[in-house]
Structure formats: structure tokens, C-alpha cells
Enzyme design. Structure first.
Site, PDB file in Angstrom:
ATOM      1  N   ASP A 188       8.570   6.968  67.186  1.00 13.68           N
ATOM      2  CA  ASP A 188       7.338   6.265  67.561  1.00 13.68           C
ATOM      3  C   ASP A 188       6.514   7.117  68.521  1.00 13.68           C
ATOM      4  O   ASP A 188       6.952   7.432  69.627  1.00 13.68           O
ATOM      5  CB  ASP A 188       7.693   4.931  68.209  1.00 13.68           C
ATOM      6  CG  ASP A 188       6.499   3.982  68.312  1.00 13.68           C
ATOM      7  OD1 ASP A 188       5.359   4.467  68.339  1.00 13.68           O
ATOM      8  OD2 ASP A 188       6.713   2.764  68.353  1.00 13.68           O
ATOM      9  N   SER A 209       0.909   0.856  65.754  1.00 12.96           N
ATOM     10  CA  SER A 209       2.197   0.993  65.076  1.00 12.96           C
ATOM     11  C   SER A 209       2.448  -0.061  63.999  1.00 12.96           C
ATOM     12  O   SER A 209       3.232   0.188  63.078  1.00 12.96           O
ATOM     13  CB  SER A 209       3.333   0.925  66.107  1.00 12.96           C
ATOM     14  OG  SER A 209       3.256   2.000  67.006  1.00 12.96           O
ATOM     15  N   HIS A 258       2.860   6.329  76.812  1.00 13.93           N
ATOM     16  CA  HIS A 258       1.905   5.335  77.304  1.00 13.93           C
ATOM     17  C   HIS A 258       1.899   5.276  78.831  1.00 13.93           C
ATOM     18  O   HIS A 258       0.867   5.018  79.453  1.00 13.93           O
ATOM     19  CB  HIS A 258       2.242   3.949  76.746  1.00 13.93           C
ATOM     20  CG  HIS A 258       1.719   3.708  75.361  1.00 13.93           C
ATOM     21  ND1 HIS A 258       0.411   3.936  75.011  1.00 13.93           N
ATOM     22  CD2 HIS A 258       2.335   3.245  74.243  1.00 13.93           C
ATOM     23  CE1 HIS A 258       0.238   3.632  73.731  1.00 13.93           C
ATOM     24  NE2 HIS A 258       1.395   3.217  73.240  1.00 13.93           N
ATOM     25  N   ASP A 311       4.923   7.428  63.436  1.00  8.12           N
ATOM     26  CA  ASP A 311       3.904   6.475  62.999  1.00  8.12           C
ATOM     27  C   ASP A 311       2.511   6.909  63.448  1.00  8.12           C
ATOM     28  O   ASP A 311       1.509   6.624  62.800  1.00  8.12           O
ATOM     29  CB  ASP A 311       4.221   5.063  63.489  1.00  8.12           C
ATOM     30  CG  ASP A 311       4.590   5.023  64.968  1.00  8.12           C
ATOM     31  OD1 ASP A 311       4.667   6.090  65.611  1.00  8.12           O
ATOM     32  OD2 ASP A 311       4.823   3.914  65.485  1.00  8.12           O
TER      33      ASP A 311
END
Length: 514
Positions: free
Chosen positions: A65, A115, A336, A373
Site C-alpha cells: 500500500d 486505495s 501519510h 495500489d
């Protein structure tokens, strides 16, 4: 016949190249760079291609991810440096796979994706909107009623209908976007443990799944979404369900005595694969720990590579093969937060999980795909010398091409790191003032911190960012894809993200009649 002709032509070409190499200067012929490249070419020429439909008994899809190209590069360097190498020359497990390409990640309504839409594309073969899980793009986000009329069938569900084993493993909540994309259908990814009247939440859909005999292996975080608010788990966290349902109990009742539920590392280690038909492991109330912080977990939890090993061990007992999705979910979360340390250490662990899969499967009957992703605004910049710590400050080379003794300085006279972010909470207010002609801004840089005495390789260091945002965002560029096994060559080149499903379906025979 065609394959033999190609092989003969390649052998002839390599032989010719060897003869030609004898005429090269000794400094070139003796270079390890030259000889290693020749060896790689030979190895690539010997790769067997299996394009037969249905040749893959097993399909494993690994999703890092947020693992964009820059993340792969930095993780490669970090992993190499952890082993005492310079790092740049190292290869992560999946980078050794014979076929690679690029994947376009946009959602149907967003240039830079989320995502839910990207994961749905990968497992259904259909691109959709941001925030959508298993639902077509024609409805509005959050429209419960309309979403029921536009469901999408997933690769995992197709595997179930063919009697294959199935599994989902993630370091994120198991109801989070990527793992949920294999079984849920909602027009709003946030419906993890509650949904509007007429629709079912994601956790409920997992437990109530009516395709095949249900998912065999489920491991990740997200325990809170399966427990009512009246229940407190072993780590002292209360459930989030306000409908009073205990989905863990419902799952255990549905699948019987050979269904094993576990919550900690101790329970994980005690699982008897031979007597376990179904496995549900929920190791955290929310997301699992970052790999670098995993040992500090109160109840203990397994690593991604350990979960992958256990999952494959259980699934490989089935005669019909299996479909397994494995997500390194917290790479994304580290980015993030603007914390490259956690993002990269989780990426390194993700690569270890891929290696586990490669070691425990046969390339002749198992298709393994590794991709992301989406990307992030994570950058690698400056001109650091070879082998400079990837999480360190930039130390360049002098006029002779040798490493300097001290870090390079930016135009404000302060050092800076090799890795950083285009946006995020690490923004420093540069300040601006107009020149005497009132024609342009000049930066005074009063707000950028002086990191001269700061250990930027510390787990708690957050990299600087250019633009102030509440959290660092995804990036919109293409991501890499690597593959091994039947059908893997079909992923060479640049493709739309939904193409991944079609390769898996082709190689695994998922769309054929049984």
C-alpha cells in the site's frame, strides 16, 4: 517449435556477444559491472514462458500500500545497508522476479487515486471511483440503494466458486480498503462497522459471506469492527459496533470447532494447521503495529512474513489450489505521517513476506504478483555520495569525486535529508518578502529547522515537506509491478490497473467453467 527457434536465436546472439566482448578493452572486460550484466542477460534469456490459460493452480497478489517507485528504491537501499552494503546495488526479493512493468493507478473520478478504487480495479477488472469497494462507477458515493444494483465480482469470489482455498492477510484493518475489496461491496469505504439502513457494513459482509464456503485465512487488524461497544478486548479496547452484534462469536458459530480465532502472537504460534479449517486472526483493535514497533505490542503480534508463511501453509493443503491477497498496509500510513523510517521498514518487511511466498511455492504452478495500489509524494533528492545512509542527511562528493566530511548545505545554510515529501505536516513556513522592485518573492527561510544536531535516522524523525497539508497525500504517478509464474510475462509493459485482474483470471482459469 517457435519457442525453440527463439531460444536458439538468443543462444546465437549471446555467443556472438561473447566473441565481440573479446575485442573490448581489458578495463571493460574485467569490470564486474560488465560481467554481472552479462550474467543477468544469460539468466533472462533462459526464463521459460508459460502462457497457458489455467496453468496457475495458485495465485498470490501482494499489494504494498503506497509503495511507489521511490519507496521501492529507498527500501532497497535501506535493506542493503542493513546488511552492511552500500545499498544501491541490492535487490529486494520481488525485484529478482523475471517480469516487470508499470501500472496506471488513477480512479475514474480522480487523477491521484485512493486505495478503495485502486484495489477494486485490481481484484474485479473494472476501474471505479475513489472510495468505492466492489461497486461500479455509475452510482454516487454513499448511495446505499443504488450500490446494490451495481456489484462487482472479485477474483477471490471466483476462486471460491471453483472450490479453491482463499485468504486475505494485511497489517492494516482487515476491513480497510484493500483487504475489503476482495469480499465487500459498498459505495463508501468508511462503512467498516456500520452502514445505512438497507446496506451491510464491511465487517458484517465478511462474516456473512455466502460465496463458496467462506474465506479460509483471515489475518490482520481491525478487531474493534467485529465487537460490540459492550465488549472490551484483551488489550483493553472497546468494540465499535453499536448494533450489539459480536461478529467473532457469529464467525465461530458458523464454522464450528475447526474454526480457530486468535488475537495475539501466542495464539498464532499455537495454531495447529492440520486441525484448522478456518483461521481468523485479529491482532489489533485498529491497524497492526509498524514493523519497527512490533515488539512493543501489548499482546504480541506476528509479522507480515510470519502471517504469510502460516497462511500459505494452511491454504496449500487444498487440492484445487488457492487465491491469496497479502497487503503491506502500513507502508502507506508511514508516508501519510511523513515518517519515512516506518514506511521504509515496513516495505523491507513486505519484501521479506514476498520472499517467504517465493520460497514456499513452485513457479511452475503459482503466479505471484507484486505491486502497489498507488504512490506517495515521497522523493529522493540532492546528490548524496554512494552508500550514504538513505535516512540520513545529504553528504555529497568533493571536486575529486570523494565523499565530503560534513553534510551539504541548502541555500539557507542548513543541512537537509535525502528523502522528503512534497506535502504533509513537516512543512516549515519559509516566509516571503518582496524585493525592492516589487517584482518577485525572495525566500528568507526563517522557519526551516536546523537539523545539524538532529539524528534524522531516528524512528521518531519526520521528514520536511514543501506544502502544508493535514497529512501527506498519495502520488499520482505509475507504480511498478513484478511477477513470477504462469502468465507473469503478460504484465510486462504499461497497463491499466484493472488489467491485473484479467491476468490473474487468465492464468488461474478463474473465468472458465469448472
Amino acid at each position: 517449435m517457435i519457442r525453440k527457434s527463439i531460444a536458439a536465436a538468443l543462444a546465437c546472439a549471446l555467443s556472438t556477444a561473447t566473441l565481440a566482448a573479446e575485442k573490448l578493452p581489458e578495463s571493460q572486460r574485467d569490470s564486474h559491472w560488465f560481467n554481472e550484466a552479462q550474467a543477468s542477460l544469460q539468466q533472462a534469456a533462459e526464463v521459460e514462458i508459460n502462457n497457458k490459460r489455467g496453468a496457475a493452480k495458485n495465485v498470490i497478489l501482494f499489494v504494498g500500500d503506497g509503495m511507489g517507485i521511490s519507496t521501492v528504491t529507498a527500501a532497497r537501499i535501506l535493506a542493503g545497508q542493513q546488511q552492511g552494503l552500500d545499498g544501491e546495488e541490492y535487490q529486494l526479493s520481488f525485484e529478482k522476479m523475471p517480469f516487470a512493468g508499470l501500472i496506471k493507478t488513477y480512479n475514474t473520478n480522480q487523477q491521484t487515486p485512493d486505495s478503495a478504487g485502486t484495489a477494486t480495479a485490481m481484484v474485479t477488472g473494472v476501474k471505479t471511483k475513489a472510495g468505492f469497494i466492489g461497486v461500479g462507477e455509475s452510482v454516487a458515493r454513499g448511495d446505499c440503494k443504488a450500490s446494490l444494483e451495481h456489484p462487482l465480482t472479485t477474483a477471490l469470489e471466483l476462486a471460491e466458486t471453483r472450490g479453491k482455498g482463499t485468504g486475505i492477510i494485511s497489517t492494516a484493518r482487515i476491513t480497510h480498503a484493500t483487504p475489503a475489496s476482495t469480499y465487500a461491496k459498498v459505495p463508501e469505504r468508511d462503512w467498516e462497522y456500520s452502514a445505512p439502513a438497507g446496506c451491510r457494513d464491511i465487517a458484517a459482509q465478511l462474516v456473512e459471506m455466502n460465496v463458496g464456503d467462506g474465506i479460509d485465512v483471515i489475518m490482520g487488524g481491525g478487531r474493534r469492527g467485529f465487537l460490540p461497544t459492550s465488549v472490551t478486548d484483551l488489550e483493553g479496547a472497546a468494540g465499535k459496533r453499536e448494533d450489539g452484534r459480536n461478529l467473532v462469536s457469529e464467525w465461530q458459530k458458523r464454522y464450528g470447532e475447526n474454526a480457530v480465532y486468535i488475537e495475539d502472537k501466542s495464539g498464532f504460534d499455537k495454531v495447529n494447521i492440520k486441525s484448522t479449517d478456518k483461521l481468523l486472526g485479529l491482532f489489533q483493535p485498529s491497524h497492526m503495529r509498524y514493523e519497527a514497533d512490533r515488539d512493543n505490542d501489548k499482546a504480541g503480534e506476528p509479522s507480515l512474513s510470519e502471517m504469510t508463511a502460516k497462511g500459505i501453509e494452511l491454504l496449500k493443503r487444498g487440492k484445487e489450489g488457492y487465491f491469496l491477497l497479502v497487503e503491506g498496509g502500513r507502508i502507506d500510513h508511514g508516508h501519510h505521517a511523513g515518517n519515512a523510517y516506518n514506511a521504509l521498514h515496513d516495505a523491507v518487511e513486505f519484501a521479506k513476506a514476498v520472499q517467504v511466498a517465493m520460497d514456499n511455492t513452485d513457479a511452475k504452478d503459482t503466479l505471484i504478483i507484486v505491486t502497489a495500489d498507488h504512490s506517495h509524494t515521497f522523493t529522493i533528492a540532492g546528490y548524496p555520495t554512494r552508500g550514504n545512509p538513505i535516512l540520513g542527511k545529504v553528504i555529497g562528493n568533493d571536486e575529486r569525486g570523494e565523499p565530503r566530511k560534513t553534510p551539504d548545505l541548502a541555500s539557507d545554510g542548513k543541512p537537509y535529508t535525502t528523502v522528503g515529501y512534497a506535502n504533509g505536516q513537516g512543512f516549515a513556513d519559509l516566509g516571503r518578502e518582496t524585493d525592492s522592485d516589487n517584482r518577485r518573492d525572495t525566500h528568507t527561510h526563517p522557519g526551516r529547522a536546523d537539523i545539524s544536531e538532529v539524528n534524522t535516522r531516528n524512528p521518531g524523525f519526520f521528514q520536511e515537506a514543501l506544502v502544508p497539508t493535514s497529512g501527506e497525500t498519495h502520488g499520482g504517478e505509475d507504480v511498478g509491478i513484478w511477477a513470477r509464474g504462469p502468465g507473469s510475462q503478460l504484465l510486462s509493459g504499461t497497463h491499466e490497473q484493472n488489467y491485473i485482474f484479467h491476468v490473474m483470471a487468465h492464468a488461474g482459469g478463474l473465468l472458465e467453467r469448472k
